[in-house]
Design a protein around this motif. Structure first.
Motif, PDB file in Angstrom:
ATOM      1  N   GLU A 105      54.951 -24.792  15.279  1.00 30.89           N
ATOM      2  CA  GLU A 105      55.467 -24.357  17.085  1.00 30.89           C
ATOM      3  C   GLU A 105      55.842 -25.829  17.759  1.00 30.89           C
ATOM      4  N   GLU A 106      56.665 -25.253  18.789  1.00 30.17           N
ATOM      5  CA  GLU A 106      56.946 -26.350  19.924  1.00 30.17           C
ATOM      6  C   GLU A 106      57.512 -25.712  21.316  1.00 30.17           C
ATOM      7  N   GLY A 107      56.867 -25.597  22.271  1.00 31.49           N
ATOM      8  CA  GLY A 107      56.679 -25.316  23.543  1.00 31.49           C
ATOM      9  C   GLY A 107      56.655 -23.849  23.265  1.00 31.49           C
ATOM     10  N   ASP A 108      57.981 -22.917  23.826  1.00 33.93           N
ATOM     11  CA  ASP A 108      57.140 -21.234  23.234  1.00 33.93           C
ATOM     12  C   ASP A 108      57.970 -20.855  22.213  1.00 33.93           C
ATOM     13  N   ILE A 109      58.501 -21.932  21.571  1.00 34.27           N
ATOM     14  CA  ILE A 109      58.866 -20.656  20.149  1.00 34.27           C
ATOM     15  C   ILE A 109      57.882 -21.416  18.689  1.00 34.27           C
ATOM     16  N   ARG A 110      57.731 -20.254  18.266  1.00 37.32           N
ATOM     17  CA  ARG A 110      57.306 -20.238  16.823  1.00 37.32           C
ATOM     18  C   ARG A 110      58.238 -19.826  15.512  1.00 37.32           C
ATOM     19  N   TYR A 111      58.783 -21.114  14.947  1.00 33.18           N
ATOM     20  CA  TYR A 111      59.975 -20.873  14.208  1.00 33.18           C
ATOM     21  C   TYR A 111      59.515 -20.317  13.570  1.00 33.18           C
ATOM     22  N   ASP A 112      58.257 -19.239  12.993  1.00 31.66           N
ATOM     23  CA  ASP A 112      57.907 -18.562  11.945  1.00 31.66           C
ATOM     24  C   ASP A 112      58.094 -16.975  12.317  1.00 31.66           C
ATOM     25  N   GLN A 113      58.299 -17.463  13.507  1.00 35.79           N
ATOM     26  CA  GLN A 113      58.102 -15.398  14.029  1.00 35.79           C
ATOM     27  C   GLN A 113      59.645 -15.515  14.108  1.00 35.79           C
ATOM     28  N   THR A 114      60.574 -16.132  14.091  1.00 35.03           N
ATOM     29  CA  THR A 114      61.968 -16.598  14.408  1.00 35.03           C
ATOM     30  C   THR A 114      62.797 -16.504  13.093  1.00 35.03           C
ATOM     31  N   VAL A 115      62.063 -16.534  12.545  1.00 36.24           N
ATOM     32  CA  VAL A 115      62.992 -16.603  11.229  1.00 36.24           C
ATOM     33  C   VAL A 115      63.067 -15.543  10.278  1.00 36.24           C
ATOM     34  N   ILE A 116      61.268 -14.558  10.800  1.00 37.36           N
ATOM     35  CA  ILE A 116      61.865 -13.349  10.434  1.00 37.36           C
ATOM     36  C   ILE A 116      62.024 -12.425  10.938  1.00 37.36           C
ATOM     37  N   ALA A 117      61.822 -12.358  11.839  1.00 37.30           N
ATOM     38  CA  ALA A 117      63.212 -11.551  13.257  1.00 37.30           C
ATOM     39  C   ALA A 117      64.468 -12.221  12.441  1.00 37.30           C
ATOM     40  N   MET A 118      65.119 -12.895  12.343  1.00 37.83           N
ATOM     41  CA  MET A 118      66.593 -13.421  11.541  1.00 37.83           C
ATOM     42  C   MET A 118      66.558 -12.550  10.220  1.00 37.83           C
ATOM     43  N   VAL A 119      65.963 -12.681   9.641  1.00 36.07           N
ATOM     44  CA  VAL A 119      65.965 -11.692   8.431  1.00 36.07           C
ATOM     45  C   VAL A 119      66.265  -9.977   8.778  1.00 36.07           C
ATOM     46  N   ALA A 120      65.253  -9.691  10.007  1.00 34.89           N
ATOM     47  CA  ALA A 120      65.278  -8.324   9.817  1.00 34.89           C
ATOM     48  C   ALA A 120      66.673  -8.164  10.690  1.00 34.89           C
ATOM     49  N   GLU A 121      66.778  -8.898  11.390  1.00 34.40           N
ATOM     50  CA  GLU A 121      68.559  -9.167  12.415  1.00 34.40           C
ATOM     51  C   GLU A 121      69.308  -8.344  11.208  1.00 34.40           C
ATOM     52  N   MET A 122      69.522  -9.752   9.591  1.00 33.60           N
ATOM     53  CA  MET A 122      70.841  -9.723   9.757  1.00 33.60           C
ATOM     54  C   MET A 122      70.223  -8.345   8.765  1.00 33.60           C
ATOM     55  N   ALA A 123      68.944  -7.877   8.023  1.00 37.74           N
ATOM     56  CA  ALA A 123      69.240  -6.638   6.789  1.00 37.74           C
ATOM     57  C   ALA A 123      69.686  -5.347   7.539  1.00 37.74           C
ATOM     58  N   ALA A 124      69.386  -5.226   8.924  1.00 42.18           N
ATOM     59  CA  ALA A 124      69.916  -4.461   9.819  1.00 42.18           C
ATOM     60  C   ALA A 124      71.166  -4.492   9.986  1.00 42.18           C
ATOM     61  N   LYS A 125      72.142  -5.685   9.841  1.00 39.73           N
ATOM     62  CA  LYS A 125      73.683  -5.697  10.289  1.00 39.73           C
ATOM     63  C   LYS A 125      74.009  -5.015   8.546  1.00 39.73           C
ATOM     64  N   TYR A 126      73.710  -5.990   7.544  1.00 38.62           N
ATOM     65  CA  TYR A 126      74.155  -5.720   6.038  1.00 38.62           C
ATOM     66  C   TYR A 126      73.738  -4.683   5.436  1.00 38.62           C
ATOM     67  N   ARG A 127      72.564  -3.943   6.375  1.00 36.97           N
ATOM     68  CA  ARG A 127      71.745  -2.501   5.665  1.00 36.97           C
ATOM     69  C   ARG A 127      71.025  -2.594   4.179  1.00 36.97           C
ATOM     70  N   GLN A 128      70.180  -3.327   4.636  1.00 38.62           N
ATOM     71  CA  GLN A 128      69.392  -4.315   3.221  1.00 38.62           C
ATOM     72  C   GLN A 128      68.208  -3.856   3.321  1.00 38.62           C
ATOM     73  N   ASP A 129      67.837  -4.096   2.300  1.00 34.79           N
ATOM     74  CA  ASP A 129      65.686  -3.816   2.610  1.00 34.79           C
ATOM     75  C   ASP A 129      65.119  -4.983   2.355  1.00 34.79           C
ATOM     76  N   TRP A 130      64.948  -6.151   3.583  1.00 28.29           N
ATOM     77  CA  TRP A 130      64.422  -7.795   2.786  1.00 28.29           C
ATOM     78  C   TRP A 130      63.447  -8.058   3.817  1.00 28.29           C
ATOM     79  N   ALA A 131      62.495  -6.604   3.670  1.00 26.43           N
ATOM     80  CA  ALA A 131      61.120  -6.999   3.487  1.00 26.43           C
ATOM     81  C   ALA A 131      60.267  -8.321   2.557  1.00 26.43           C
ATOM     82  N   LYS A 132      60.643  -8.138   2.244  1.00 28.09           N
ATOM     83  CA  LYS A 132      59.764  -9.938   1.398  1.00 28.09           C
ATOM     84  C   LYS A 132      61.839  -9.797   0.529  1.00 28.09           C
ATOM     85  N   PHE A 133      61.230 -11.544   0.967  1.00 28.65           N
ATOM     86  CA  PHE A 133      62.174 -12.222   0.619  1.00 28.65           C
ATOM     87  C   PHE A 133      61.694 -13.643   0.273  1.00 28.65           C
TER      88      PHE A 133
END
Length: 284
Positions: A103-131
């Motif tokens: 965490e830093e300021g208004d950023i939760r880096y762990d949550q951002t990584v989870i969101a990045m994974v979800a975004e790329m999973a949708a982009k590439y049509r993958q199931d990345w519920a676990k990584f």
């Protein structure tokens, strides 16, 4: 030269920028933060992939090293590589280490990584519920703390040479221990979930410099117990391994002879561990 039609141009751009060694993308959930990937070209034909998230150290340039260093592994093991990029001084203060502590300021880096994974999973049509997740140095900070907070998201974790460690100590507050993580992060520690994650820890036996890892009074991340896990990276990682094992986690520990603080020289151990976990996972 014949001008490319719209459809052909889109397909060619995707091949150049979205597959193989990709362009750098901004995160949709927080465009201040970025990511770069290696995506096996077979994904364009619908092939299903696993995912490795590889987290850079303090210098940030290892994001590209990891993207390229794991590319062959990803190609031959049907595994995409996602490397987050967290810029230095994101709040204009020159701070380098905020992401390591989640965490830093208004950023939760762990949550951002989870969101990045979800975004790329949708982009590439993958199931990345676990990584899987790997990180070295500052990325090793991030990886073991992410595993403590979000074990249910991981099918493996490889923790490389973190400068400081969070032990599973319920008598001390974050970041030295875990007593207050539910009030701080909104999630309790779940040892039974962490125990399901195969964990790898790796450090060079010559990784002995302490100038960057010794916490001193007045430092931003100084707190009581900050140096209690040991004086050097090998000592601190050994303390983390014992803490995890005491919680029921299966830890594979590699202490690499003759290696100092060199991320490239531990990648073969990381790849061997991940290949074994992938094989076991796919045989179930």
């Amino acid at each position: 030269m014949q001008e490319l039609g719209t459809g052909e141009a889109v397909a060619r751009a995707a091949a150049v920028y979205d597959y193989g060694q990709t362009a750098i993308f901004a995160s949709k959930v927080d465009p201040r933060l970025h990511m770069v990937l290696y995506v096996p070209p077979t994904a364009a034909d619908g092939r299903k992939l696993d995912l490795l998230v590889a987290v850079h150290g303090t210098g940030r340039t290892s994001a590209i090293d990891f993207r390229d260093g794991f590319a062959e592994f990803g190609l031959y093991n049907d595994c995409a590589i996602l490397c987050p990029i967290f810029p230095v001084g994101i709040f204009g203060d020159g701070a380098r280490s905020g992401y390591k502590f989640m965490e830093e300021g208004d950023i939760r880096y762990d949550q951002t990584v989870i969101a990045m994974v979800a975004e790329m999973a949708a982009k590439y049509r993958q199931d990345w519920a676990k990584f899987a997740m790997f990180g070295f140095s500052g990325g090793g900070h991030f990886t073991h703390r992410f595993a403590i907070l979000h074990p249910e998201k991981l099918w493996a974790a490889s923790i490389g040479a973190p400068g400081s460690v969070t032990l599973l100590d319920p008598t001390r507050d974050w970041w030295v221990g875990i007593r207050d993580i539910e009030s701080r992060f909104g999630k309790p520690f779940r040892p039974e979930e962490l125990a399901k994650v195969p964990v790898h820890m790796v450090v060079g036996d010559a990784d002995l410099e302490t100038w960057e890892i010794t916490h001193r009074p007045g430092g931003k991340y100084y707190m009581d117990g900050a140096n209690d896990a040991g004086g050097t990276r090998p000592e601190r990682l050994a303390a983390l391994a014992q803490s995890f094992r005491d919680a029921g986690v299966d830890v594979t520990f590699d202490r690499v002879p003759g290696v100092s603080h060199d991320r490239i020289k531990v990648l073969s151990q990381v790849k061997a561990f991940l290949a074994k976990v992938l094989k076991d996972r796919r045989e179930k």
